[in-house]
Design an enzyme around this catalytic site. Structure first.
Site, short mmCIF file in Angstrom:
data_model
loop_
_atom_site.label_atom_id
_atom_site.label_comp_id
_atom_site.label_asym_id
_atom_site.label_seq_id
_atom_site.Cartn_x
_atom_site.Cartn_y
_atom_site.Cartn_z
N LYS A 66 8.24 -8.24 -0.16
CA LYS A 66 7.30 -7.07 -0.98
C LYS A 66 8.42 -6.29 -1.82
O LYS A 66 7.89 -5.92 -2.90
CB LYS A 66 6.68 -6.37 -0.01
CG LYS A 66 5.24 -6.96 0.20
CD LYS A 66 4.40 -5.88 1.26
CE LYS A 66 3.30 -6.38 1.44
NZ LYS A 66 2.06 -5.37 2.02
N ASP A 102 -2.64 -2.68 -2.21
CA ASP A 102 -2.99 -2.06 -0.84
C ASP A 102 -3.55 -0.78 -1.03
O ASP A 102 -4.45 -0.41 -0.25
CB ASP A 102 -1.59 -1.88 -0.22
CG ASP A 102 -1.28 -3.27 0.39
OD1 ASP A 102 -2.17 -4.13 0.70
OD2 ASP A 102 -0.20 -3.46 0.65
#
Ligand code: ATR
Length: 277
Positions: A66, A102
Site C-alpha cells: 500500500k 478505505d
C-alpha cells in the site's frame, strides 16, 4: 473486451476480494475478471509496468504494497496523499491513477448502519493503517472530536499530529471511560480479535453507553467479542464486512464509473457472510 482486475499482495490467497468482485461483476453485468495475484515486494515494479502496458485495467492493493506502490504511479488522489497509502489503482490509457477507498468505505459503513459523523464525538481504537483511514473519514464527515487510543501511546500521538486538525487528539487509556460516556461512535481498528477471537481491545471494566454506535473493522470472526459485548449493552453495532463491502464498491466506482446502490451492498454483505465466517 473483457476487463481484467486483480488484488495484489503477499500473501493474498485468503483474500475475500475475488469472491466479492466475482459477485459484483456478475450482479452488475460487467464483462470482467478478478483474481488474487500473489506479488512479492521485489516483483511490484514489474507488475505495475505490466499494468501500464495493458495487463490490468485495475488493481486492489493490499499488504505489503500500500505504501510501496505510491512512487510507481502517475497520479494520486488527495486521500492517498493524506492517508499516506493507496489501496486502488486504475489504468487510464497508459497512465496509472492511485486512490484510497478505505476512508470512504468506513464513512459509508457508518452511514449505512445509521450513525451520523457530522457533529459526532468519535473514539478510535488503534493507530495503524486502518486507524488512519478512520481518522480521515471522521474528519471529512464533520466529526466534532476524534480521540485516538492505542496500546503504544506514541503512535496515537503521532497519528493525531499527522492528521493536522485540532479536533483530533491522542487519548490516554485511563481516560477512556469518561470520554466514551460522552461519545457517539467507537471505531475499532486494531487487529485484536482477529487471531484470538475471544480477545477484546477494551478492558473488561469498560462500560459501553447505549448511545454509542460501535463499528469493528475486524470481519473474521464477523461477530467479534467487542461487537457481542456492545450489542449486549444495547449499542448499535456495525460489523467489519460493511467496511469491506463499501470500500470495494468505491473501487468499483473508480473502475466503472457506476455507484452501486445500498441494495447491492446488502446483497454483497449477505453473499460474503458465508465466506467470512
Ligand atoms: P492495520 O494496517 O490493519 O491498521 P497495523 O498498521 O499493523 O495494521 O496496526 C495494527 C494496530 O493494532 C496497531 O494500532 C496495534 O497497536 P500498536 O501500535 O501498539 O502495535 C494494534 N494492535 C495489534 N495487536 C494488539 C494487541 N494485542 N493489543 C492492542 N493493540 C494491538
Amino acid at each position: 473486451m473483457t476487463k481484467r482486475f486483480a488484488v495484489i499482495g503477499s500473501p493474498v490467497k485468503h483474500s475475500l476480494s475475488p469472491t466479492l468482485f466475482g459477485f459484483l461483476f456478475a450482479e452488475s453485468g460487467t464483462d470482467a475478471t478478478y483474481i488474487a495475484h500473489e506479488v512479492a515486494p521485489e516483483a511490484l515494479s514489474d507488475c505495475i509496468a505490466a499494468m501500464r502496458k495493458g495487463e490490468w485495467d485495475g488493481l486492489s492493493v493490499t499488504v505489503p504494497h500500500k505504501l510501496a506502490v505510491r512512487p510507481l504511479v502517475d497520479e494520486e488522489d488527495s486521500l492517498v496523499i493524506r492517508i499516506g497509502a493507496a489501496n486502488t489503482l486504475a489504468r487510464r490509457g497508459d497512465r496509472i491513477a492511485a486512490y484510497n477507498t478505505d476512508a470512504a468505505g468506513c464513512a459509508r459503513a457508518l452511514a449505512h448502519g445509521g450513525a451520523t459523523l457530522q457533529g459526532a464525538n468519535v473514539v478510535i481504537l488503534g493507530a495503524g493503517g486502518a486507524a488512519r483511514s478512520a481518522v480521515f473519514a471522521a474528519l471529512d464527515g464533520g466529526a466534532k472530536s476524534i480521540r485516538i487510543v492505542n496500546r503504544t501511546a506514541d503512535k496515537a500521538q503521532a497519528l493525531a499530529q499527522a492528521a493536522g486538525d485540532a479536533r483530533c487528539a491522542a487519548l490516554d487509556a485511563t481516560s477512556l471511560q469518561g470520554v466514551l460516556n460522552d461519545s457517539d461512535i467507537l471505531i475499532q481498528s486494531t487487529t485484536v480479535g482477529m487471531s484470538a477471537p475471544d480477545s477484546s481491545p477494551l478492558a473488561a471494566d469498560i462500560v459501553l453507553p447505549r448511545r454509542l454506535t460501535v463499528h469493528d473493522m475486524v470481519y473474521r470472526p464477523l461477530e467479534t467479542a467487542l461487537l457481542a459485548r456492545a450489542a449486549a449493552q444495547g449499542c448499535r453495532v456495525i460489523d467489519g464486512l460493511w467496511m469491506l463491502v463499501f470500500q470495494a464498491l468505491k473501487q468499483f466506482e473508480y473502475w466503472t464509473g457506476v455507484r452501486a446502490s445500498d441494495e447491492t451492498a446488502l446483497a454483497l454483505h449477505a453473499h460474503l457472510r458465508g465466506a467470512a465466517t
